[in-house]
Design an enzyme around this catalytic site. Structure first.
Site, mmCIF file in Angstrom:
data_model
loop_
_atom_site.group_PDB
_atom_site.id
_atom_site.type_symbol
_atom_site.label_atom_id
_atom_site.label_comp_id
_atom_site.label_asym_id
_atom_site.label_seq_id
_atom_site.Cartn_x
_atom_site.Cartn_y
_atom_site.Cartn_z
ATOM 1 C CB VAL A 1 36.701 36.300 45.055
ATOM 2 C CG1 VAL A 1 38.167 36.195 45.454
ATOM 3 C CG2 VAL A 1 36.570 37.022 43.721
ATOM 4 C CE LYS B 1 26.480 34.228 50.046
ATOM 5 N NZ LYS B 1 27.460 35.295 49.662
ATOM 6 C CB THR C 1 35.302 46.173 46.257
ATOM 7 O OG1 THR C 1 35.716 45.375 45.133
ATOM 8 C CG2 THR C 1 36.061 45.722 47.499
ATOM 9 C CD GLU D 1 39.409 38.009 41.420
ATOM 10 O OE1 GLU D 1 39.551 37.110 40.563
ATOM 11 O OE2 GLU D 1 38.701 39.009 41.247
ATOM 12 C CG PHE D 2 44.929 37.927 38.220
ATOM 13 C CD1 PHE D 2 44.808 39.170 37.629
ATOM 14 C CD2 PHE D 2 45.853 37.767 39.243
ATOM 15 C CE1 PHE D 2 45.596 40.238 38.038
ATOM 16 C CE2 PHE D 2 46.648 38.821 39.664
ATOM 17 C CZ PHE D 2 46.522 40.062 39.066
ATOM 18 C CG LEU D 3 39.845 33.544 40.487
ATOM 19 C CD1 LEU D 3 38.947 33.094 41.639
ATOM 20 C CD2 LEU D 3 40.853 32.461 40.127
ATOM 21 C CE LYS E 1 40.912 41.733 39.727
ATOM 22 N NZ LYS E 1 40.619 40.514 38.981
ATOM 23 C CG PHE F 1 40.076 39.362 26.672
ATOM 24 C CD1 PHE F 1 39.003 39.781 27.438
ATOM 25 C CD2 PHE F 1 40.882 38.348 27.152
ATOM 26 C CE1 PHE F 1 38.743 39.206 28.668
ATOM 27 C CE2 PHE F 1 40.640 37.763 28.382
ATOM 28 C CZ PHE F 1 39.557 38.191 29.142
ATOM 29 C CB CYS G 1 35.917 41.897 37.059
ATOM 30 S SG CYS G 1 35.984 40.577 38.277
#
Length: 436
Positions: free
Chosen positions: A11, A35, A86, A151-153, A207, A252, A263
């Site tokens: 994200v 990283k 998370t 976020e909505f990725l 979310k 979906f 997610c």
């Protein structure tokens, strides 16, 4: 605007690169020196189509930078985004907020002037309250507003989702925070992307509710697929029949081996736990999560049935390991349960995935890996399509038939029709449709 992005994972990196592409100055911060060094050298920690080029261009333009130390970037920032992981907490399934809380504590002493701290990570309701409390406890003099901007990725389409979103959700109690976020997302006004301004807790719950609803659609069509197999119906036609209803929609509604990824599994579980804690249990979502977990293992049994009821001593070839195409993400991928089920039944399992094999090796070291689909099929008693990569949509059936010991195709993504497979001499097993 000047933006500090705490966390350079999926994200944080995608969001930071896209915001830099809008013209903002972005510094992505991560505690992992390896990283950051890799990112500075142009090596991406994840596979996401178009990301390497996007990052490279914005680094060259001086709009995007990577650091391990946050103090300077936070002090200069108009907005600080928290985009750390998370994951589900071991033992109880709640979202592990330790990284979010650590970020809040680290940010607080470095704040200078009015700053908006924005939670981008997916977090349970009330997390913004705790982030604000931690910041004010650590730095009582801070002039700060805490906002939620979930976020909505979709993995594999994240850049397009960020730049052409269905909506932007901003949860804030401070009008100054709303003004800053409006300015950050102002470039999206050209695309007429709607900005929904809500309370902070409402944004946090939005979310989770979105992911739970999408997971429910997937699980619903998978259960319809099981019924289709029993009664002789075709789930793809059923999905089209209901998806053409604008109240339902076609997205979906693709039957398969169950959902996975970073997610849906953890977010549905976290929502269930939050609801239980507040005395408002979500029985539908509880069932969705339970059905999805059992479905993954059931796909191994489907393969075993297609092989005549037993796979001991047989070779099963899997095409696709990641939870979906166009990503290297193996988190909660159905392939993990399918491989375990087949190996428990005595099968030798070989696999090929265009991008996910490095990640898979760490999770399934006992699995044999092939260099392409045809090497994977060599001597196999069954070929199983687990992930619908484009590379698997036009396979040379004659070439596969020559290489395989038995012409058995198990198509867990319904990429092919039974008629196509039968025409080339294969026995075919799909999901929610008549086998051949």
């Amino acid at each position: 605007m000047r933006i500090a992005m705490i966390g350079s994972g999926y994200v944080g990196l995608v969001s930071g690169a896209c915001l830099a592409d809008f013209g903002h100055g972005v510094v992505c911060i991560d505690t992992d020196p390896a990283k950051i060094e890799a990112l500075r050298a142009g090596r991406m920690p994840i596979y996401e189509p178009g990301l390497e080029a996007l990052v490279g261009e914005n680094v060259r333009q001086g709009r995007l930078a990577f650091r391990t130390e946050l103090s300077e970037a936070v002090a200069e920032a108009d907005a600080v985004f928290i985009a750390v992981g998370t994951p589900s907490r071991r033992g109880d399934g709640f979202a592990d907020l330790s990284f979010v809380h650590a970020a809040a504590r680290a940010i607080a002493p470095a704040l200078r002037g009015f700053t908006v701290v924005v939670t981008k990570s997916t977090v349970p309701v009330g997390t913004g309250d705790e982030v604000e409390r931690l910041i004010r406890e650590t730095n009582p003099e801070a002039d700060v507003a805490v906002a939620s901007n979930p976020e909505f990725l979709r993995e594999g389409a994240a850049i397009a989702d960020f730049k052409r979103p269905d909506r932007i959700v901003v949860g804030a109690e401070d009008a100054r925070a709303v003004a800053v976020l409006n300015e950050i997302y102002r470039p999206l006004y050209l695309n007429q992307a709607p900005i929904l301004v809500t309370g902070r807790r409402t944004a946090e719950l939005t979310k989770y509710a979105a992911n739970a609803f999408l997971a429910t659609k997937i699980t619903f069509i998978n259960e319809i697929a099981d019924l289709c197999e029993r009664v002789g119906a075709d789930v793809q036609q059923v999905a089209r029949g209901i998806g053409l209803d604008n109240r339902i929609g076609s997205k979906f509604l693709h039957a398969g081996p169950g959902y996975g990824g970073s997610c849906f599994p953890k977010d549905t579980l976290a929502l269930v736990k939050t609801a239980q804690d507040h005395g408002a249990p979500m029985r539908i979502v509880e069932t969705v999560a339970a059905v999805n977990e059992s479905r993954k293992r059931a796909m191994a049994r489907k393969v075993i049935a297609a092989c005549g009821g037993g796979v001991r001593g047989k070779t099963v070839a899997l095409l696709g390991l990641t939870f979906k195409p166009n990503t290297d993400d193996m988190r909660d991928a159905p392939a993990l349960a399918i491989v375990a089920g087949l190996q428990d039944a005595g099968a030798r399992v070989r696999a090929y995935d265009p991008e996910g094999m490095d990640q898979a090796r760490a999770l399934m070291p006992g699995l044999a890996y092939a260099e392409d689909p045809y090497a994977c099929a060599e001597g196999a008693d069954a070929l199983v399509i687990v992930t619908e990569w484009d590379a698997f949509r036009a396979l040379d059936f004659a070439r596969l038939r020559e290489r395989m010991a038995q012409p058995v195709l198990v198509d867990l993504r319904n990429v092919y029709s039974a008629e196509d497979a039968e025409k080339h001499g294969f026995s075919y097993t799909g999901v929610g449709k008549k086998s051949a």
